[in-house]
Design a protein around this motif. Sequence first.
Motif, PDB file in Angstrom:
ATOM      1  N   UNK A 287      44.601  40.432  39.987  1.00 19.43           N
ATOM      2  CA  UNK A 287      44.815  39.306  39.080  1.00 19.43           C
ATOM      3  C   UNK A 287      44.360  37.967  39.647  1.00 19.43           C
ATOM      4  N   UNK A 288      43.976  37.934  40.935  1.00 21.26           N
ATOM      5  CA  UNK A 288      43.444  36.694  41.515  1.00 21.26           C
ATOM      6  C   UNK A 288      41.946  36.758  41.763  1.00 21.26           C
ATOM      7  N   UNK A 289      41.462  37.916  42.138  1.00 16.99           N
ATOM      8  CA  UNK A 289      40.039  38.088  42.431  1.00 16.99           C
ATOM      9  C   UNK A 289      39.529  39.309  41.671  1.00 16.99           C
ATOM     10  N   UNK A 290      38.768  39.058  40.629  1.00 14.06           N
ATOM     11  CA  UNK A 290      38.338  40.133  39.728  1.00 14.06           C
ATOM     12  C   UNK A 290      37.382  41.110  40.386  1.00 14.06           C
ATOM     13  N   UNK A 291      36.825  40.731  41.524  1.00 14.34           N
ATOM     14  CA  UNK A 291      35.880  41.612  42.207  1.00 14.34           C
ATOM     15  C   UNK A 291      36.580  42.741  42.964  1.00 14.34           C
ATOM     16  N   UNK A 292      37.899  42.651  43.050  1.00 14.12           N
ATOM     17  CA  UNK A 292      38.677  43.617  43.822  1.00 14.12           C
ATOM     18  C   UNK A 292      39.453  44.542  42.890  1.00 14.12           C
ATOM     19  N   UNK A 293      39.261  45.836  43.066  1.00 16.60           N
ATOM     20  CA  UNK A 293      40.051  46.842  42.359  1.00 16.60           C
ATOM     21  C   UNK A 293      41.149  47.313  43.300  1.00 16.60           C
ATOM     22  N   UNK A 294      42.352  47.485  42.786  1.00 13.80           N
ATOM     23  CA  UNK A 294      43.486  47.797  43.651  1.00 13.80           C
ATOM     24  C   UNK A 294      44.199  49.077  43.226  1.00 13.80           C
ATOM     25  N   UNK A 295      44.822  49.686  44.200  1.00 11.92           N
ATOM     26  CA  UNK A 295      45.736  50.801  43.968  1.00 11.92           C
ATOM     27  C   UNK A 295      47.101  50.182  43.717  1.00 11.92           C
TER      28      UNK A 295
END
Length: 343
Positions: A287-295
Amino acid sequence: MMPLKSLKHLNTFSITAHAVDVISVDSVNILIEAFRNTKNLKLPFIFLGSGSNVLFLEDFLGVVLLNQIKGLSYTESETDWHLHVGAGENWHELVCYTLQHNILGLENLALIPGSVGAAPIQNIGAYGVEFDQICEYVDLLDPCTADCQRLSRKDCRFGYRDSIFKHYYKTCFVIAVGIKLKKCWVPKLDYGDLKKLDPFKVTAKEIFDFVCAIRRNKLPNPLLIGNAGSFFKNPQVDRDTAALMIKNYPDLVYYPQADGTVKLAAGWLIDQCHLKGYTIGGAAVHDRQALVLINKNHASSQDILDLARHVYQKVAFTFSVYLEPEVRFISAEGEINPMAVLS
């Protein structure tokens, strides 16, 4: 033979996956022996550092060789520092070490996760500095022949998140890198928020602290939230395409390149598709950096893959720009081209 060894603690996505075996190698001799045993068993193999740039799509039906080859030394000439670093060293700890010894030039690359051995393969970069700019050489081992060779910076054929190692030396093992840093230090402040710093007063430690603060604010800690950092590369387009996009999107974030192409900020493109916080299963766009996908919540590899595909398709539909993953995709038999499963 069924997979037996868990890989969950060996990938920063914290994805549940297994391998037939995991072998830590801390010397060239152990690496050669482990490799030959793996070949004798006719099993596939992959080399792995800290697992900060991989997505296991399923259980790996082979042997993972963990690069734990350590060592750090340096010499100096009248104008430069010359570092020789084992590939199994931690990259951020290397940056800290150089600052502690008043060896300057790596501060922009602070807090990049991963091992030193991954740096030349990926040509890591951040805040206006890429490994290409500070590389002196890369030492390689061919475990098939037990031969070692040293590639010069030019031989490495570095490109944006690219190098010769992704194309021609896939079965070779990076065992060490050489880094050359000029004693006549000039701060690199021409990227993003670093432009706010005073080039006449700033110190390398202040740049280091500034970069660390930015990264900690924008990027999730993989020890707390599973992720592999930037999931996609910043796409590069030709000048005409960029000019049309700038006309249509005046707020477009872009960076003209020396070769005439224009690099676009993938995070901005994803953000404009209103995907921050978007979830599929247990996976989410940060939700802060759209380039990062998270588990976010016990995501499976399929959750991550489905989310990545959705992001790829949304950006392609909206901008006619096709994102390419920066993360390595590992299937049951080994590394595969991520575009083969996304597009």
